[in-house]
Scaffold this motif. Structure first.
Motif, PDB file in Angstrom:
ATOM      1  N   SER A   1      45.631  31.457  32.764  1.00  0.00           N
ATOM      2  CA  SER A   1      45.928  31.760  34.165  1.00  0.00           C
ATOM      3  C   SER A   1      46.697  33.070  34.289  1.00  0.00           C
ATOM      4  CB  SER A   1      46.727  30.626  34.797  1.00  0.00           C
ATOM      5  OG  SER A   1      45.985  29.443  34.817  1.00  0.00           O
ATOM      6  N   ALA A   2      47.639  33.288  33.390  1.00  0.00           N
ATOM      7  CA  ALA A   2      48.412  34.532  33.412  1.00  0.00           C
ATOM      8  C   ALA A   2      47.514  35.731  33.122  1.00  0.00           C
ATOM      9  CB  ALA A   2      49.554  34.465  32.404  1.00  0.00           C
ATOM     10  N   ILE A   3      46.611  35.592  32.174  1.00  0.00           N
ATOM     11  CA  ILE A   3      45.691  36.683  31.850  1.00  0.00           C
ATOM     12  C   ILE A   3      44.770  36.963  33.036  1.00  0.00           C
ATOM     13  CG2 ILE A   3      43.729  37.325  30.398  1.00  0.00           C
ATOM     14  CD1 ILE A   3      45.182  35.853  28.090  1.00  0.00           C
ATOM     15  N   ALA A   4      44.253  35.913  33.655  1.00  0.00           N
ATOM     16  CA  ALA A   4      43.370  36.092  34.816  1.00  0.00           C
ATOM     17  C   ALA A   4      44.119  36.742  35.978  1.00  0.00           C
ATOM     18  CB  ALA A   4      42.789  34.750  35.239  1.00  0.00           C
ATOM     19  N   ALA A   5      45.376  36.337  36.205  1.00  0.00           N
ATOM     20  CA  ALA A   5      46.171  36.925  37.286  1.00  0.00           C
ATOM     21  C   ALA A   5      46.419  38.404  37.023  1.00  0.00           C
ATOM     22  CB  ALA A   5      47.496  36.186  37.433  1.00  0.00           C
ATOM     23  N   TYR A   6      46.732  38.762  35.783  1.00  0.00           N
ATOM     24  CA  TYR A   6      46.965  40.168  35.470  1.00  0.00           C
ATOM     25  C   TYR A   6      45.683  40.985  35.610  1.00  0.00           C
ATOM     26  CZ  TYR A   6      48.499  44.443  33.377  1.00  0.00           C
ATOM     27  OH  TYR A   6      48.795  45.764  33.182  1.00  0.00           O
TER      28      TYR A   6
ATOM     29  N   ILE B   1      48.154  27.797  31.080  1.00  0.00           N
ATOM     30  CA  ILE B   1      49.129  28.767  31.580  1.00  0.00           C
ATOM     31  C   ILE B   1      48.800  30.163  31.061  1.00  0.00           C
ATOM     32  CG2 ILE B   1      51.549  29.480  31.406  1.00  0.00           C
ATOM     33  CD1 ILE B   1      52.252  26.466  31.544  1.00  0.00           C
ATOM     34  N   LEU B   2      48.460  30.258  29.788  1.00  0.00           N
ATOM     35  CA  LEU B   2      48.135  31.546  29.196  1.00  0.00           C
ATOM     36  C   LEU B   2      46.884  32.153  29.832  1.00  0.00           C
ATOM     37  CD1 LEU B   2      48.868  33.603  26.982  1.00  0.00           C
ATOM     38  CD2 LEU B   2      47.327  32.339  25.473  1.00  0.00           C
TER      39      LEU B   2
ATOM     40  N   LEU C   1      47.176  21.953  25.627  1.00  0.00           N
ATOM     41  CA  LEU C   1      46.296  22.184  26.773  1.00  0.00           C
ATOM     42  C   LEU C   1      47.044  22.895  27.897  1.00  0.00           C
ATOM     43  CD1 LEU C   1      43.465  21.681  27.949  1.00  0.00           C
ATOM     44  CD2 LEU C   1      44.355  19.544  28.890  1.00  0.00           C
ATOM     45  N   SER C   2      48.275  22.481  28.157  1.00  0.00           N
ATOM     46  CA  SER C   2      49.085  23.113  29.202  1.00  0.00           C
ATOM     47  C   SER C   2      49.380  24.571  28.866  1.00  0.00           C
ATOM     48  CB  SER C   2      50.406  22.363  29.387  1.00  0.00           C
ATOM     49  OG  SER C   2      50.177  21.041  29.766  1.00  0.00           O
TER      50      SER C   2
END
Length: 135
Positions: free
Chosen positions: A19-24, A16-17, A11-12
């Motif tokens: 969130s990183a995609i959304a940030a990019y 994280i994955l 789940l973590s």
């Protein structure tokens, strides 16, 4: 107990994955918006032969509405900036537009990671398309 630990680790990793995609994606969208503002301002500047103050104010307002820091001169380095120095096509003169934008904090971090600086910076020169009516 082991299944619970594996579940929370998975789940973590997924959070994280994603969130990183959304940030990019957010970074890419803001950079694309900044690039489109640059292209629009450059087209307008090329048509009239200089960076008109009302035009600059319009784009500053547009960038300010997006929440970007426009307190400094974001068009510094752009020439010509006054009507008296207007670039003319018949003289083969060039217009140069430089745009420096400080985007949102998230995009600043992503840009620092990708490019090594926190501001979006666009610059270019094109021949003027303005013909003097008296020519």
């Amino acid at each position: 107990m082991l299944k619970t630990k594996v579940f929370f680790i998975c789940l973590s990793v997924m959070l994280i994955l994603f969130s990183a995609i959304a940030a990019y994606e957010m970074y890419a969208m803001e950079r694309a918006i900044a690039r489109s503002i640059y292209a629009d301002a450059f087209d307008d500047m090329q048509d009239i032969g200089y960076l008109e103050p009302l035009l600059a104010d319009y784009y500053l307002q547009k960038m300010g509405d997006l929440g970007w820091d426009v307190s400094l001169d974001v068009f510094s380095g752009s020439v010509p900036r006054t009507e008296g120095l207007r670039a003319r096509k018949e003289r083969d003169e060039m217009v140069t537009l430089t745009l420096t934008v400080r985007p949102s904090r998230l995009s600043q971090w992503m840009h620092l990671f990708v490019k090594g600086e926190t501001s979006f910076h666009f610059t270019g020169s094109r021949p003027s398309e303005y013909f003097d009516p008296g020519w």
